[in-house]
Structures are given as C-alpha cells and as structure tokens.
Design a protein around this motif. Structure first.
Motif, PDB file in Angstrom:
ATOM      1  N   GLU A  25       0.807  -1.220   0.000  1.00 24.27           N
ATOM      2  CA  GLU A  25       0.000   0.000   0.000  1.00 24.27           C
ATOM      3  C   GLU A  25       0.840   1.270   0.000  1.00 24.27           C
ATOM      4  O   GLU A  25       0.509   2.249  -0.661  1.00 24.27           O
ATOM      5  N   TRP A  26       1.961   1.283   0.713  1.00 23.06           N
ATOM      6  CA  TRP A  26       2.781   2.488   0.788  1.00 23.06           C
ATOM      7  C   TRP A  26       3.322   2.907  -0.578  1.00 23.06           C
ATOM      8  O   TRP A  26       3.674   4.065  -0.788  1.00 23.06           O
ATOM      9  N   GLU A  27       3.372   1.968  -1.525  1.00 22.60           N
ATOM     10  CA  GLU A  27       3.877   2.284  -2.854  1.00 22.60           C
ATOM     11  C   GLU A  27       2.940   3.201  -3.643  1.00 22.60           C
ATOM     12  O   GLU A  27       3.367   3.847  -4.591  1.00 22.60           O
ATOM     13  N   VAL A  28       1.660   3.253  -3.248  1.00 21.29           N
ATOM     14  CA  VAL A  28       0.718   4.115  -3.954  1.00 21.29           C
ATOM     15  C   VAL A  28       1.196   5.557  -3.898  1.00 21.29           C
ATOM     16  O   VAL A  28       1.377   6.211  -4.930  1.00 21.29           O
ATOM     17  N   THR A  29       1.402   6.073  -2.703  1.00 25.58           N
ATOM     18  CA  THR A  29       1.836   7.471  -2.588  1.00 25.58           C
ATOM     19  C   THR A  29       3.259   7.662  -3.107  1.00 25.58           C
ATOM     20  O   THR A  29       3.575   8.704  -3.671  1.00 25.58           O
ATOM     21  N   SER A  30       4.096   6.648  -2.955  1.00 27.23           N
ATOM     22  CA  SER A  30       5.462   6.749  -3.453  1.00 27.23           C
ATOM     23  C   SER A  30       5.488   6.897  -4.973  1.00 27.23           C
ATOM     24  O   SER A  30       6.161   7.776  -5.516  1.00 27.23           O
ATOM     25  N   TYR A  36       4.177  12.778 -10.136  1.00 31.15           N
ATOM     26  CA  TYR A  36       3.751  14.176 -10.111  1.00 31.15           C
ATOM     27  C   TYR A  36       4.827  15.123  -9.581  1.00 31.15           C
ATOM     28  O   TYR A  36       4.632  16.334  -9.565  1.00 31.15           O
ATOM     29  N   GLY A  37       5.949  14.598  -9.148  1.00 30.63           N
ATOM     30  CA  GLY A  37       7.028  15.447  -8.643  1.00 30.63           C
ATOM     31  C   GLY A  37       6.628  16.185  -7.381  1.00 30.63           C
ATOM     32  O   GLY A  37       7.022  17.334  -7.178  1.00 30.63           O
ATOM     33  N   SER A  38       5.838  15.545  -6.545  1.00 30.82           N
ATOM     34  CA  SER A  38       5.346  16.145  -5.307  1.00 30.82           C
ATOM     35  C   SER A  38       5.635  15.223  -4.142  1.00 30.82           C
ATOM     36  O   SER A  38       5.863  14.030  -4.323  1.00 30.82           O
ATOM     37  N   THR A  39       5.586  15.787  -2.950  1.00 29.40           N
ATOM     38  CA  THR A  39       5.733  14.949  -1.773  1.00 29.40           C
ATOM     39  C   THR A  39       4.375  14.327  -1.432  1.00 29.40           C
ATOM     40  O   THR A  39       3.341  14.772  -1.933  1.00 29.40           O
ATOM     41  N   GLU A  40       4.394  13.332  -0.568  1.00 24.61           N
ATOM     42  CA  GLU A  40       3.146  12.706  -0.129  1.00 24.61           C
ATOM     43  C   GLU A  40       2.236  13.751   0.521  1.00 24.61           C
ATOM     44  O   GLU A  40       1.033  13.786   0.269  1.00 24.61           O
ATOM     45  N   ALA A  41       2.817  14.628   1.340  1.00 27.95           N
ATOM     46  CA  ALA A  41       2.029  15.669   2.021  1.00 27.95           C
ATOM     47  C   ALA A  41       1.376  16.612   1.011  1.00 27.95           C
ATOM     48  O   ALA A  41       0.220  17.012   1.190  1.00 27.95           O
ATOM     49  N   LEU A  48      -5.627  13.976  -2.578  1.00 28.47           N
ATOM     50  CA  LEU A  48      -5.381  12.587  -2.948  1.00 28.47           C
ATOM     51  C   LEU A  48      -6.197  11.652  -2.060  1.00 28.47           C
ATOM     52  O   LEU A  48      -6.141  11.737  -0.831  1.00 28.47           O
ATOM     53  N   THR A  49      -6.955  10.800  -2.705  1.00 24.96           N
ATOM     54  CA  THR A  49      -7.644   9.714  -2.011  1.00 24.96           C
ATOM     55  C   THR A  49      -7.387   8.445  -2.812  1.00 24.96           C
ATOM     56  O   THR A  49      -7.210   8.506  -4.037  1.00 24.96           O
ATOM     57  N   PHE A  50      -7.334   7.322  -2.134  1.00 27.22           N
ATOM     58  CA  PHE A  50      -7.167   6.058  -2.852  1.00 27.22           C
ATOM     59  C   PHE A  50      -7.784   4.930  -2.042  1.00 27.22           C
ATOM     60  O   PHE A  50      -7.963   5.039  -0.840  1.00 27.22           O
ATOM     61  N   ARG A  51      -8.146   3.868  -2.764  1.00 24.90           N
ATOM     62  CA  ARG A  51      -8.715   2.691  -2.115  1.00 24.90           C
ATOM     63  C   ARG A  51      -8.372   1.461  -2.931  1.00 24.90           C
ATOM     64  O   ARG A  51      -8.190   1.520  -4.146  1.00 24.90           O
ATOM     65  N   LYS A  52      -8.301   0.350  -2.238  1.00 22.39           N
ATOM     66  CA  LYS A  52      -7.971  -0.921  -2.864  1.00 22.39           C
ATOM     67  C   LYS A  52      -9.215  -1.510  -3.506  1.00 22.39           C
ATOM     68  O   LYS A  52     -10.311  -1.432  -2.951  1.00 22.39           O
TER      69      LYS A  52
END
Length: 72
Positions: A25-30, A36-41, A48-52
């Motif tokens: 799951e952590w790979e999604v934001t990574s 997008y050249g942005s940080t997770e924050a 940003l929202t995501f779901r499996k």
C-alpha cells in the motif's frame, strides 16, 4: 499485485482518476509522488484519495461517459 484506484486534483486539468498496481500500500503514494514530482504531504493537500479494489471489473459501473482513467 494489488490494485488501487486514486483521485486527486492536479491543478492543471482538474480532477484526475487513475489506477496504480503495487505490491504494498505504501507504494501508492510513493509512485504518485514520483510521477507528479510532489511529496506525499503535497498530494494529500490537493485531495489525494485512494482505495484498494479486488479487480478491474469493479470499475465497470463506476465510469461516467467521458471519464479517463490513467494507469500507473
């Protein structure tokens, strides 16, 4: 391999919906941070929202006429 759907407002074209294939799951934001050249924050700050999801079949009834889905 896990499948996640995501949505964010990238400020250029508006709301972007997409799919990410990852092992953890952590790979999604990574991956999205890299793309997008942005940080997770920063991504979370622009909504940003995501779901499996279990399979791509789940997307069939969620698509609206002109929706475009980005595969990552």
């Amino acid at each position: 391999m896990m499948i996640y759907v995501f949505s964010l407002n990238n400020g250029i074209v508006g709301v972007v919906n997409g799919i990410v294939f990852v092992e953890h799951e952590w790979e999604v934001t990574s991956r999205l941070s890299d793309y997008y050249g942005s940080t997770e924050a920063e991504l979370l700050a622009i909504g940003l929202t995501f779901r499996k999801i279990e399979s791509l079949e789940e997307l069939r009834n969620q698509s609206k006429g002109r929706d475009v889905i980005a595969f990552m």
